[in-house]
Design a protein around this motif. Structure first.
Motif, short mmCIF file in Angstrom:
data_model
loop_
_atom_site.label_atom_id
_atom_site.label_comp_id
_atom_site.label_asym_id
_atom_site.label_seq_id
_atom_site.Cartn_x
_atom_site.Cartn_y
_atom_site.Cartn_z
N SER A 1 0.83 -1.20 0.00
CA SER A 1 0.00 0.00 0.00
C SER A 1 0.87 1.25 0.00
CB SER A 1 -0.90 0.02 1.23
OG SER A 1 -1.59 1.26 1.34
N ALA A 2 0.40 2.27 -0.72
CA ALA A 2 1.04 3.59 -0.65
C ALA A 2 0.14 4.57 0.09
CB ALA A 2 1.35 4.10 -2.05
N ILE A 3 -0.91 4.02 0.76
CA ILE A 3 -1.82 4.83 1.57
C ILE A 3 -1.57 4.54 3.05
CG2 ILE A 3 -4.23 5.31 2.13
CD1 ILE A 3 -4.91 4.71 -0.77
N ASP A 4 -1.68 3.25 3.43
CA ASP A 4 -1.27 2.85 4.78
C ASP A 4 0.24 2.65 4.67
OD1 ASP A 4 -0.81 1.74 7.25
OD2 ASP A 4 -2.55 0.42 7.19
N PHE A 5 0.97 3.74 4.77
CA PHE A 5 2.34 3.77 4.27
C PHE A 5 3.17 4.80 5.04
CE2 PHE A 5 5.36 5.65 1.15
CZ PHE A 5 5.99 4.52 0.67
N TYR A 6 4.39 4.44 5.34
CA TYR A 6 5.32 5.35 6.01
C TYR A 6 6.59 5.42 5.17
CZ TYR A 6 2.20 4.51 9.94
OH TYR A 6 1.09 4.41 10.73
N CYS A 7 7.11 6.64 5.04
CA CYS A 7 8.32 6.83 4.26
C CYS A 7 9.24 7.79 5.02
CB CYS A 7 7.97 7.41 2.88
SG CYS A 7 9.41 7.69 1.82
N SER A 8 10.51 7.47 5.02
CA SER A 8 11.48 8.35 5.68
C SER A 8 12.79 8.31 4.92
CB SER A 8 11.70 7.94 7.14
OG SER A 8 12.23 6.62 7.20
N VAL A 9 13.56 9.38 5.07
CA VAL A 9 14.89 9.47 4.46
C VAL A 9 15.90 9.70 5.58
CG1 VAL A 9 16.37 10.72 2.86
CG2 VAL A 9 13.94 10.42 2.33
N ASP A 10 16.93 8.87 5.61
CA ASP A 10 17.94 8.98 6.66
C ASP A 10 19.34 9.07 6.07
OD1 ASP A 10 16.36 8.59 9.27
OD2 ASP A 10 15.68 6.90 8.06
N LYS A 11 20.20 9.71 6.82
CA LYS A 11 21.60 9.87 6.43
C LYS A 11 22.46 9.02 7.36
CE LYS A 11 25.19 13.46 6.09
NZ LYS A 11 25.46 14.92 6.27
N VAL A 12 23.25 8.13 6.78
CA VAL A 12 24.11 7.26 7.58
C VAL A 12 25.52 7.27 6.99
CG1 VAL A 12 22.18 5.77 8.23
CG2 VAL A 12 23.58 5.19 6.24
N LYS A 13 26.45 6.75 7.76
CA LYS A 13 27.82 6.60 7.30
C LYS A 13 28.05 5.16 6.86
CE LYS A 13 29.65 10.73 8.12
NZ LYS A 13 30.24 11.57 7.04
N LYS B 1 31.84 7.21 4.17
CA LYS B 1 31.16 8.17 3.30
C LYS B 1 29.65 8.18 3.57
CE LYS B 1 34.61 7.87 -0.39
NZ LYS B 1 34.86 7.59 -1.83
N ASP B 2 29.04 9.34 3.27
CA ASP B 2 27.60 9.49 3.50
C ASP B 2 26.80 8.58 2.57
OD1 ASP B 2 28.07 11.43 5.40
OD2 ASP B 2 27.83 13.11 4.01
N ARG B 3 25.74 8.02 3.13
CA ARG B 3 24.84 7.17 2.35
C ARG B 3 23.40 7.57 2.63
NH1 ARG B 3 27.53 3.03 0.03
NH2 ARG B 3 25.59 1.91 -0.44
N VAL B 4 22.55 7.41 1.61
CA VAL B 4 21.12 7.73 1.72
C VAL B 4 20.34 6.45 1.99
CG1 VAL B 4 19.11 8.70 0.54
CG2 VAL B 4 21.39 9.63 0.08
N VAL B 5 19.52 6.46 3.02
CA VAL B 5 18.66 5.32 3.33
C VAL B 5 17.21 5.77 3.20
CG1 VAL B 5 17.93 3.63 5.05
CG2 VAL B 5 20.34 4.31 4.90
#
Length: 211
Positions: free
Chosen positions: A116-128, A133-137
Motif C-alpha cells: 500500500s502507498a496509503i497505509d504507508f510510512y516513508c522516511s529518508v535517513d543519512k548514515v555513514k 562516506k555518506d549514504r542515503v537510506v
C-alpha cells in the motif's frame, strides 16, 4: 482562501524557511516522519486536527488561514516534468531496475498482492557507510494488500440492483420517494412498471424497511 496549490506550497515552504528548521527537526516536534512533514508542506497530505497544534508550535509563522488550507483534502498530484530532475529520475530508475526482483520477493514472502502507498510510512535517513562516506537510506513501510478472489457470494451489490436503478431513474423524484417509504410501496411500484416479481427482493438489498 482559494489559491492555487503552487502559491500555497510556496507560502508553506517560506514559513519553514522563516522558522529555520529542518524537516527532521519539525518531524521530531510533531511526531511525524520527515517525508510526511515535507508532504504536508507540499500539500500532498492532509493535516489532522491532532497534528495541527503541534505543527503550529513548530512553525510559529504558520497562519490560521494556511492551517485551514492544509486541513482540506489535497489534490495529490505531480508534475510529469519532475522526471527530468536527476534525483527523482534516479529514484524512478532504481525502482524500475529492481522492481521485478522486489515483486518476486514480496510474492514469495507475502503472497499475491501489493504494498500500500496509503497505509504507508516513508522516511529518508543519512548514515555513514563502512568506508566513512555518506549514504542515503530510504524506507518504504507499507501495509501488504492481497489481491481478492472475486466470489459472487461476497459481492456487496447483487446483480439486478443496477438495472433497477436505471429503471427507476426516468420516473423522477415521485417514484423515488415512494420506494424510500417502505418495502411494500417498493414492490407495488415495481409491479406497476411490470418488473418481474423476483426483482422485489432487491428492495431488501438497498436497505428499505417493511415497517
Amino acid at each position: 482562501m482559494e489559491q492555487s496549490k503552487a502559491i500555497i506550497v510556496n507560502q508553506l515552504l517560506s514559513v519553514k524557511k522563516k522558522a529555520g528548521k529542518t524537516f527532521n527537526e519539525i518531524a521530531k516536534e510533531t511526531g511525524l516522519t520527515n517525508v510526511y512533514v515535507a508532504q504536508l508542506l507540499r500539500r500532498q497530505a492532509i493535516l489532522t486536527p491532532e497534528t495541527a497544534s503541534k505543527l503550529k508550535a513548530a512553525l510559529p509563522h504558520l497562519s490560521d488561514e494556511l492551517v485551514d488550507e492544509m486541513m482540506k483534502p489535497p489534490m495529490r498530484s505531480y508534475d510529469p516534468n519532475l522526471i527530468q530532475e536527476p534525483a527523482i529520475y534516479r529514484l524512478n530508475e532504481a525502482v524500475m531496475h529492481f522492481g521485478e526482483s522486489i515483486k518476486d520477493i514480496i510474492n514469495e514472502q507475502f503472497g499475491d498482492g501489493i504494498m500500500s502507498a496509503i497505509d504507508f510510512y516513508c522516511s529518508v535517513d543519512k548514515v555513514k557507510g563502512v568506508d566513512g562516506k555518506d549514504r542515503v537510506v530510504i524506507t518504504f513501510d507499507g501495509k501488504f494488500l492481497p489481491y481478492t478472489e472475486q466470489r459472487y457470494s461476497r459481492q456487496s451489490v447483487q446483480p439486478g440492483l443496477a438495472a433497477l436503478a436505471c429503471t427507476i431513474r426516468p420516473y423522477g423524484s415521485m417514484v423515488q420517494s415512494i420506494l424510500a417509504a417502505n418495502l411494500e410501496a417498493c414492490m407495488v411500484a415495481q409491479r406497476l412498471r411490470g418488473l418481474p416479481p423476483a426483482e422485489a427482493n432487491i428492495c431488501g438489498n438497498i436497505g428499505l424497511s417493511s415497517e
